[in-house]
Design a protein around this motif. Structure first.
Motif, PDB file in Angstrom:
ATOM      1  N   GLU A   1       0.836  -1.201   0.000  1.00 18.98           N
ATOM      2  CA  GLU A   1       0.000   0.000   0.000  1.00 18.98           C
ATOM      3  C   GLU A   1       0.871   1.252   0.000  1.00 18.98           C
ATOM      4  O   GLU A   1       1.867   1.331   0.711  1.00 18.98           O
ATOM      5  CB  GLU A   1      -0.887   0.009   1.246  1.00 18.98           C
ATOM      6  N   LEU A   2       0.480   2.200  -0.835  1.00 21.28           N
ATOM      7  CA  LEU A   2       1.103   3.528  -0.849  1.00 21.28           C
ATOM      8  C   LEU A   2       0.040   4.525  -0.411  1.00 21.28           C
ATOM      9  O   LEU A   2      -0.975   4.688  -1.090  1.00 21.28           O
ATOM     10  CB  LEU A   2       1.613   3.883  -2.242  1.00 21.28           C
TER      11      LEU A   2
ATOM     12  N   SER B   1       4.839   6.901   3.487  1.00 17.31           N
ATOM     13  CA  SER B   1       3.804   6.467   2.544  1.00 17.31           C
ATOM     14  C   SER B   1       3.769   4.965   2.280  1.00 17.31           C
ATOM     15  O   SER B   1       2.764   4.459   1.792  1.00 17.31           O
ATOM     16  CB  SER B   1       3.991   7.190   1.202  1.00 17.31           C
ATOM     17  N   CYS B   2       4.862   4.256   2.547  1.00 17.29           N
ATOM     18  CA  CYS B   2       4.960   2.835   2.211  1.00 17.29           C
ATOM     19  C   CYS B   2       4.515   1.958   3.379  1.00 17.29           C
ATOM     20  O   CYS B   2       5.053   2.066   4.483  1.00 17.29           O
ATOM     21  CB  CYS B   2       6.399   2.473   1.838  1.00 17.29           C
ATOM     22  N   PHE B   3       3.551   1.081   3.095  1.00 17.94           N
ATOM     23  CA  PHE B   3       3.000   0.203   4.129  1.00 17.94           C
ATOM     24  C   PHE B   3       2.944  -1.231   3.631  1.00 17.94           C
ATOM     25  O   PHE B   3       2.795  -1.482   2.428  1.00 17.94           O
ATOM     26  CB  PHE B   3       1.591   0.662   4.515  1.00 17.94           C
ATOM     27  N   PHE B   4       3.050  -2.159   4.567  1.00 17.70           N
ATOM     28  CA  PHE B   4       2.830  -3.577   4.293  1.00 17.70           C
ATOM     29  C   PHE B   4       1.976  -4.132   5.417  1.00 17.70           C
ATOM     30  O   PHE B   4       2.350  -4.040   6.591  1.00 17.70           O
ATOM     31  CB  PHE B   4       4.156  -4.350   4.193  1.00 17.70           C
TER      32      PHE B   4
ATOM     33  N   LEU C   1       7.789   6.572  -6.132  1.00 17.29           N
ATOM     34  CA  LEU C   1       7.254   7.933  -6.178  1.00 17.29           C
ATOM     35  C   LEU C   1       6.297   8.121  -7.354  1.00 17.29           C
ATOM     36  O   LEU C   1       5.266   8.788  -7.221  1.00 17.29           O
ATOM     37  CB  LEU C   1       8.384   8.952  -6.242  1.00 17.29           C
ATOM     38  N   ARG C   2       6.622   7.530  -8.487  1.00 20.72           N
ATOM     39  CA  ARG C   2       5.723   7.623  -9.651  1.00 20.72           C
ATOM     40  C   ARG C   2       4.387   6.944  -9.350  1.00 20.72           C
ATOM     41  O   ARG C   2       3.330   7.472  -9.679  1.00 20.72           O
ATOM     42  CB  ARG C   2       6.364   7.006 -10.883  1.00 20.72           C
TER      43      ARG C   2
ATOM     44  N   GLY D   1      -1.619   5.085  -7.654  1.00 22.36           N
ATOM     45  CA  GLY D   1      -1.691   3.636  -7.785  1.00 22.36           C
ATOM     46  C   GLY D   1      -0.981   2.917  -6.666  1.00 22.36           C
ATOM     47  O   GLY D   1      -0.572   3.511  -5.669  1.00 22.36           O
ATOM     48  N   GLN D   2      -0.864   1.645  -6.856  1.00 22.99           N
ATOM     49  CA  GLN D   2      -0.180   0.803  -5.886  1.00 22.99           C
ATOM     50  C   GLN D   2       1.184   0.417  -6.438  1.00 22.99           C
ATOM     51  O   GLN D   2       1.418   0.481  -7.639  1.00 22.99           O
ATOM     52  CB  GLN D   2      -1.023  -0.439  -5.584  1.00 22.99           C
TER      53      GLN D   2
END
Length: 101
Positions: free
Chosen positions: A6-7, A44-47, A72-73, A79-80
Motif C-alpha cells: 500500500e502507498l 507512505s509505504c506500508f505492508f 514515487l511515480r 496507484g499501488q
C-alpha cells in the motif's frame, strides 16, 4: 526491496513540511530532493497496515535510486506499487508481435 502492498498519499501540507525540513538538513539541491523523497516514502509505504521504513534514512539505506523513482511515480499516480516480480518466461518480442496482429 521489502514488500510494499500500500502507498498512502499525504496531504499537501505534510509534503510541504517535509520539503522545508529537508531544506534545513541539506543546502545542495540534489541532496535536499533525495532526502525529501526518502522522507515521503518512509511515511507512505506500508505492508499489512504497518510502515515499511522507520524513517528516510532507512529508505536511503535499502532502496536504489530507480526503486525510489518507481515508488514515487506510483504514489503520484495514485496507484499501488508494482509487484516487483518479473516472469522469467515472458518473451517481450513475441508479445509485441502478437499485439501488432
Amino acid at each position: 526491496m521489502r514488500e510494499i502492498d500500500e502507498l498512502r498519499p499525504m496531504t499537501a501540507g505534510r509534503l510541504l513540511a517535509l520539503w522545508r525540513e529537508s531544506r534545513t538538513a541539506a543546502e545542495e539541491p540534489l541532496e535536499r530532493t533525495l532526502l525529501c523523497n526518502a522522507a515521503v516514502l518512509a511515511e507512505s509505504c506500508f505492508f499489512q497496515g504497518e510502515r515499511v521504513f522507520r524513517d528516510g534514512t532507512a529508505v536511503l539505506e535499502e532502496l536504489t535510486g530507480r526503486q525510489i523513482e518507481e515508488l514515487l511515480r506510483a504514489l503520484a499516480a495514485g496507484g499501488q506499487p508494482a509487484a516487483g516480480v518479473e516472469n522469467p518466461a515472458f518473451d517481450q518480442g513475441r508479445f509485441e508481435t502478437l499485439r501488432e496482429g
